[in-house]
Design an enzyme around this catalytic site. Structure first.
Site, PDB file in Angstrom:
ATOM      1  N   GLU A  49       5.194  41.706  34.774  1.00  0.00           N
ATOM      2  CA  GLU A  49       4.131  41.385  33.821  1.00  0.00           C
ATOM      3  C   GLU A  49       3.274  40.265  34.421  1.00  0.00           C
ATOM      4  O   GLU A  49       3.700  39.542  35.329  1.00  0.00           O
ATOM      5  CB  GLU A  49       4.707  40.950  32.471  1.00  0.00           C
ATOM      6  CG  GLU A  49       5.306  39.557  32.416  1.00  0.00           C
ATOM      7  CD  GLU A  49       5.651  39.103  30.994  1.00  0.00           C
ATOM      8  OE1 GLU A  49       4.978  39.494  30.024  1.00  0.00           O
ATOM      9  OE2 GLU A  49       6.632  38.336  30.875  1.00  0.00           O
ATOM     10  N   LYS A 100       2.523  44.812  24.692  1.00  0.00           N
ATOM     11  CA  LYS A 100       3.796  44.146  24.390  1.00  0.00           C
ATOM     12  C   LYS A 100       3.988  43.944  22.885  1.00  0.00           C
ATOM     13  O   LYS A 100       3.132  43.385  22.198  1.00  0.00           O
ATOM     14  CB  LYS A 100       3.830  42.796  25.113  1.00  0.00           C
ATOM     15  CG  LYS A 100       5.168  42.070  25.047  1.00  0.00           C
ATOM     16  CD  LYS A 100       5.093  40.800  25.893  1.00  0.00           C
ATOM     17  CE  LYS A 100       6.412  40.057  25.950  1.00  0.00           C
ATOM     18  NZ  LYS A 100       6.304  38.829  26.775  1.00  0.00           N
ATOM     19  N   CYS A 105       9.281  42.468  29.242  1.00  0.00           N
ATOM     20  CA  CYS A 105       9.967  41.171  29.191  1.00  0.00           C
ATOM     21  C   CYS A 105      10.790  40.974  27.917  1.00  0.00           C
ATOM     22  O   CYS A 105      11.880  41.510  27.786  1.00  0.00           O
ATOM     23  CB  CYS A 105       8.938  40.052  29.375  1.00  0.00           C
ATOM     24  SG  CYS A 105       9.665  38.462  29.881  1.00  0.00           S
TER      25      CYS A 105
END
Length: 314
Positions: free
Chosen positions: A41, A130, A172
């Site tokens: 990312e 995300k 993440c």
């Protein structure tokens, strides 16, 4: 076998330098017959703080456009295809520049933390925003509020048909929410990637543990591209724009960033089959093969999806 690679790097506030690194790693991956390469990312930039990120994100669309062109040129030059999964920031879309909040409309100037899948023709065939944002106060560690500068996504990831199998995307902090990974497996994933910029504290404690847990939960290959090292967020142009701020005020607003690295690939049995060399300073490639025979055997011998109590758990 289906060869994949992770391009581990340490992004800075310099988007051009970061792009040069990404392109070099893609070129090396093609030379090694890689079919898909995965980057972390925030491969486009790491910012000093939320205001700096909102400034730098204006340059990100150009980063993406140049990357698309470079992929096309490299594939043509080398005569071998490669697809690219890469985490970047993008400005908020025009139709989402205002949000409804407690009975009134307010402007939302936060950026989008995105994962792009770019095919060998340089076409963006999938975008994922995300879902889970990293808002934490780590004991004896940093205080990070991702939501100050990043808008959370609203949609589940798609399953992407790739040259190495069906890919589910996450980013993440998403890895800490197993329901997302389970949903990706239920909708067809054979591979799940978690491009990340883990902190040193959380990385040391949980990076490998989470990767192996998600592999065992889902019986998928888990790809963990990580940012690695101390990020250089020095930006003379940004400093010049903020020259009216006192030196002490600027220093107080700069968040020193260091990422855990330790990129790895885990098989569906939970075994780490490839990982970064911690002794190498700077960008590196990590290679592995996605073996679908291994995946099928694991799923056949331990048929978790046939045994799940769907009458109890939705």
């Amino acid at each position: 076998m289906n060869k994949i690679a992770i391009g581990q790097l340490c992004s800075s506030a310099n988007l051009k330098a970061n792009l040069d690194t990404v392109i070099r790693l893609i070129s090396e991956a093609i030379d090694n017959d890689v079919k898909v390469i995965f980057f972390p990312e925030a491969s486009d930039y790491i910012a000093q703080n939320s205001l700096h990120s909102k400034y730098l994100v204006q340059k990100s669309p150009e980063f993406v456009t140049k990357l698309q062109k470079s992929i096309r040129n490299l594939v043509l030059q080398k005569g071998k295809p490669i697809d690219v999964s890469i985490g970047v920031h993008l400005p908020i879309s025009t139709n989402e520049s205002s949000i409804y909040d407690k009975n009134h409309i307010k402007n939302d100037d936060r950026v989008r933390n995105m994962l792009l899948y770019i095919n060998h023709k340089g076409e963006i065939i999938d975008r994922y925003q995300k879902l889970h944002l990293f808002d934490v106060d780590i004991p004896n560690g940093p205080i990070l509020k991702e939501s100050e500068s990043v808008q959370p996504g609203k949609h589940l990831p798609n399953i992407i048909d790739t040259p190495v199998g069906k890919l589910g995307s996450a980013i993440c902090y998403d890895i800490r929410f197993p329901e997302l990974s389970l949903k990706l497996r239920s909708t067809g994933s054979e591979i799940i990637c978690f491009p990340s910029a883990f902190t040193m504290k959380t990385g040391k404690a949980h990076w490998e543990l989470l990767a192996r847990a998600r592999a065992i939960d889902t019986q998928c290959y888990i790809v963990m591209p990580g940012q690695d090292g101390i990020h250089n967020t020095n930006d003379p142009k940004w400093s010049n724009l903020n020259k009216n701020m006192t030196t002490s005020t600027i220093a107080e607003n700069i968040i020193q960033r260091q990422s855990w690295g330790h990129s790895m690939i885990v098989d569906p049995w939970g075994t780490v089959i490839a990982k970064a060399d911690p002794d190498i300073q700077g960008p590196q490639l990590i290679f592995a093969d996605v073996d679908h025979q291994v995946l099928r055997e694991i799923r056949m011998k331990m048929p978790l999806w046939q045994q799940r109590r769907k009458d109890i758990f939705m």
